[in-house]
Scaffold this motif. Structure first.
Motif, PDB file in Angstrom:
ATOM      1  N   VAL A 191       1.434  -1.199  -0.190  1.00 36.34           N
ATOM      2  CA  VAL A 191      -0.024  -0.029  -0.081  1.00 36.34           C
ATOM      3  C   VAL A 191       0.995   0.980   0.286  1.00 36.34           C
ATOM      4  N   GLY A 192       1.018   2.323  -0.810  1.00 33.97           N
ATOM      5  CA  GLY A 192       1.221   3.483  -0.782  1.00 33.97           C
ATOM      6  C   GLY A 192       1.892   3.783  -1.993  1.00 33.97           C
ATOM      7  N   ASP A 193       3.157   4.566  -2.419  1.00 36.69           N
ATOM      8  CA  ASP A 193       3.663   4.758  -3.447  1.00 36.69           C
ATOM      9  C   ASP A 193       3.981   4.392  -4.101  1.00 36.69           C
ATOM     10  N   ILE A 194       3.567   3.007  -4.579  1.00 35.40           N
ATOM     11  CA  ILE A 194       3.840   1.616  -5.376  1.00 35.40           C
ATOM     12  C   ILE A 194       5.344   2.267  -6.635  1.00 35.40           C
ATOM     13  N   ALA A 195       4.817   3.866  -7.227  1.00 36.51           N
ATOM     14  CA  ALA A 195       5.587   3.932  -8.695  1.00 36.51           C
ATOM     15  C   ALA A 195       6.812   4.297  -8.426  1.00 36.51           C
ATOM     16  N   HIS A 196       7.102   4.974  -7.070  1.00 31.51           N
ATOM     17  CA  HIS A 196       8.576   4.923  -6.621  1.00 31.51           C
ATOM     18  C   HIS A 196       9.048   4.575  -5.941  1.00 31.51           C
ATOM     19  N   SER A 197       8.583   4.067  -5.192  1.00 27.25           N
ATOM     20  CA  SER A 197       9.059   3.037  -4.337  1.00 27.25           C
ATOM     21  C   SER A 197       9.988   1.452  -5.098  1.00 27.25           C
ATOM     22  N   ARG A 198      11.010   0.967  -4.900  1.00 29.05           N
ATOM     23  CA  ARG A 198      12.654   0.559  -4.256  1.00 29.05           C
ATOM     24  C   ARG A 198      11.618  -1.439  -4.085  1.00 29.05           C
ATOM     25  N   VAL A 199      11.195  -0.653  -2.853  1.00 21.11           N
ATOM     26  CA  VAL A 199      11.399  -1.415  -2.100  1.00 21.11           C
ATOM     27  C   VAL A 199       9.838  -1.959  -2.627  1.00 21.11           C
ATOM     28  N   THR A 243      -1.260  -7.644  -3.565  1.00 22.59           N
ATOM     29  CA  THR A 243      -2.476  -7.192  -4.776  1.00 22.59           C
ATOM     30  C   THR A 243      -1.607  -5.492  -3.669  1.00 22.59           C
ATOM     31  N   PHE A 244      -1.970  -4.764  -5.390  1.00 16.73           N
ATOM     32  CA  PHE A 244      -1.169  -2.950  -5.082  1.00 16.73           C
ATOM     33  C   PHE A 244      -2.931  -1.882  -4.622  1.00 16.73           C
ATOM     34  N   GLU A 279      -2.843   7.406  -9.883  1.00 13.59           N
ATOM     35  CA  GLU A 279      -0.999   8.129  -9.874  1.00 13.59           C
ATOM     36  C   GLU A 279       0.367   7.759  -9.885  1.00 13.59           C
ATOM     37  N   TRP A 280       0.120   6.857  -8.664  1.00 12.87           N
ATOM     38  CA  TRP A 280       0.592   6.060  -8.077  1.00 12.87           C
ATOM     39  C   TRP A 280       1.159   4.283  -8.482  1.00 12.87           C
ATOM     40  N   SER A 281       0.611   4.520  -9.150  1.00 13.94           N
ATOM     41  CA  SER A 281       0.596   2.554  -9.793  1.00 13.94           C
ATOM     42  C   SER A 281       1.563   2.480 -10.510  1.00 13.94           C
ATOM     43  N   GLY A 282       2.006   3.030 -11.976  1.00 10.82           N
ATOM     44  CA  GLY A 282       3.277   3.001 -11.836  1.00 10.82           C
ATOM     45  C   GLY A 282       2.796   1.523 -13.352  1.00 10.82           C
ATOM     46  N   GLU A 283       3.545   0.818 -13.150  1.00  4.88           N
ATOM     47  CA  GLU A 283       3.339  -0.452 -14.368  1.00  4.88           C
ATOM     48  C   GLU A 283       2.110  -1.216 -13.952  1.00  4.88           C
ATOM     49  N   TYR A 284       1.956  -1.460 -12.495  1.00  2.00           N
ATOM     50  CA  TYR A 284       1.199  -1.793 -11.536  1.00  2.00           C
ATOM     51  C   TYR A 284      -0.198  -2.096 -12.268  1.00  2.00           C
ATOM     52  N   ASP A 285      -1.308  -3.297 -12.281  1.00  2.38           N
ATOM     53  CA  ASP A 285      -2.739  -3.205 -11.718  1.00  2.38           C
ATOM     54  C   ASP A 285      -3.257  -2.183 -10.668  1.00  2.38           C
ATOM     55  N   SER A 286      -3.721  -1.489 -10.121  1.00  5.37           N
ATOM     56  CA  SER A 286      -4.180  -1.576  -8.763  1.00  5.37           C
ATOM     57  C   SER A 286      -5.097  -0.972  -8.388  1.00  5.37           C
ATOM     58  N   SER A 287      -5.721  -1.279  -7.558  1.00  2.00           N
ATOM     59  CA  SER A 287      -6.655  -1.026  -6.833  1.00  2.00           C
ATOM     60  C   SER A 287      -6.590   0.312  -5.639  1.00  2.00           C
TER      61      SER A 287
END
Ligand code: NCD
Length: 291
Positions: free
Chosen positions: A152-160, A176-177, A182-190
């Motif tokens: 949960v959180g800032d997926i697109a900018h998180s290396r973790v 699950t993301f 706008e922070w989902s990056g390359e992932y499918d998220s909710s």
């Protein structure tokens, strides 16, 4: 002998991951690591846990550690990362641990013979964090396969998030993301943590990476906590045996309620303790080499 690099979780085979986790667990149980070497920690970005736990691991292993302060080095005179690392190699260093703001900084180091261990590259990867997270999940559930992890959180900018996404999926976890779109990056998220909070085994909270992108002036800590945070109310709905993880540093009251940081379900400080043993395993892997 060719020393082994650890740059990303994307190209690590399950077998290698499992060997590293098994070695880390042995170190946790007190096994000694009889291995020689000289290492340098090159941290170009702030760090508390990663740097200190590498230092602790190096200490426990009896490795020689040359102190290096980026702020007092020839980096300030414009020296490149490549020339810095080649210098370490020339003076006899075996492995360097690097944290750098540039994604995939390690591409510039091709040809260097010293082992490179990635301590975090911008919004790219953070393999030792992922390994310590995996170790924490194994200790808890005895497996990763079939475990439902909600990041949960800032997926697109998180290396973790990125390192864990790769490794968890490869090991058979269900991931699950949850994040603002706008922070989902390359992932499918909710955007709806509430839809998953009752079914997940692991809730992995992330810090908003303010230093990596301009967060809108509209960003409100209270609203973020309300919509994406692990609130006291949401924790109550987590299933029995489910755990809370966070790589830290934590913004108490933003991504997680203050009182949950050290609650019964929290494994946040256990993750930090595991970080030392995982880093011992990674140092051993790097220094032992590939042949
Ligand atoms: C993380 C990092 O630096 O990527 N911290 C860590 O290594 N434990 C997470 C973060 O900074 O949010």
């Amino acid at each position: 002998m060719i020393l082994a690099n650890l740059l990303s979780m994307n190209n690590l085979e399950n077998q290698t991951i499992m060997t590293l986790l098994e070695r880390a667990e042995k170190f946790r149980q007190g096994e000694k690591a009889p291995i020689d070497g000289t290492v340098v920690n090159l941290f170009f970005e702030p760090s508390t846990r990663t740097k200190m736990s590498f230092e602790m691991a190096e200490n426990k292993m009896g490795l020689a550690v040359l102190p290096f302060e980026t702020a007092f080095s020839s980096i300030l005179k414009g020296e490149t990362l490549y020339d810095t690392v080649r210098t370490m190699e020339a003076i006899g260093v075996d492995a360097v641990i690097i944290r750098h703001e540039e994604e995939e900084y390690y591409q510039q180091l091709e040809g260097c013979k010293v082992a490179v261990i990635n301590g975090g590259d911008g919004s790219g990867q953070h393999p030792t964090q992922s390994l310590l997270d995996l170790l924490t999940i194994y200790q808890e559930f005895g497996r990763v396969e079939g475990i439902h992890v909600t990041i949960v959180g800032d997926i697109a900018h998180s290396r973790v998030a990125k390192s864990n996404a790769a490794a968890l999926k490869q090991l058979g976890a269900e991931v699950t993301f949850i994040c603002p779109e706008e922070w989902s990056g390359e992932y499918d998220s909710s955007e709806h943590l509430d839809d998953f909070i009752e079914k997940t085994d692991v809730v992995m909270m992330l810090r908003v990476q303010h230093e990596r992108h301009a967060v809108s002036a509209m960003f409100s800590k209270e609203n973020y906590h309300e919509q994406y945070g692990l609130t006291i109310e949401r924790e109550k709905r987590m299933k029995e045996g489910a755990i809370i993880m966070h790589p830290a540093p934590i913004n108490r009251g933003v991504e997680i309620a203050d009182c949950l940081v050290e609650c019964e379900r929290s494994r946040i400080f256990k993750q930090m303790a595991n970080g030392v043993f995982v880093r011992m395993a990674v140092l051993e892997y790097a220094l032992k080499g590939r042949d």
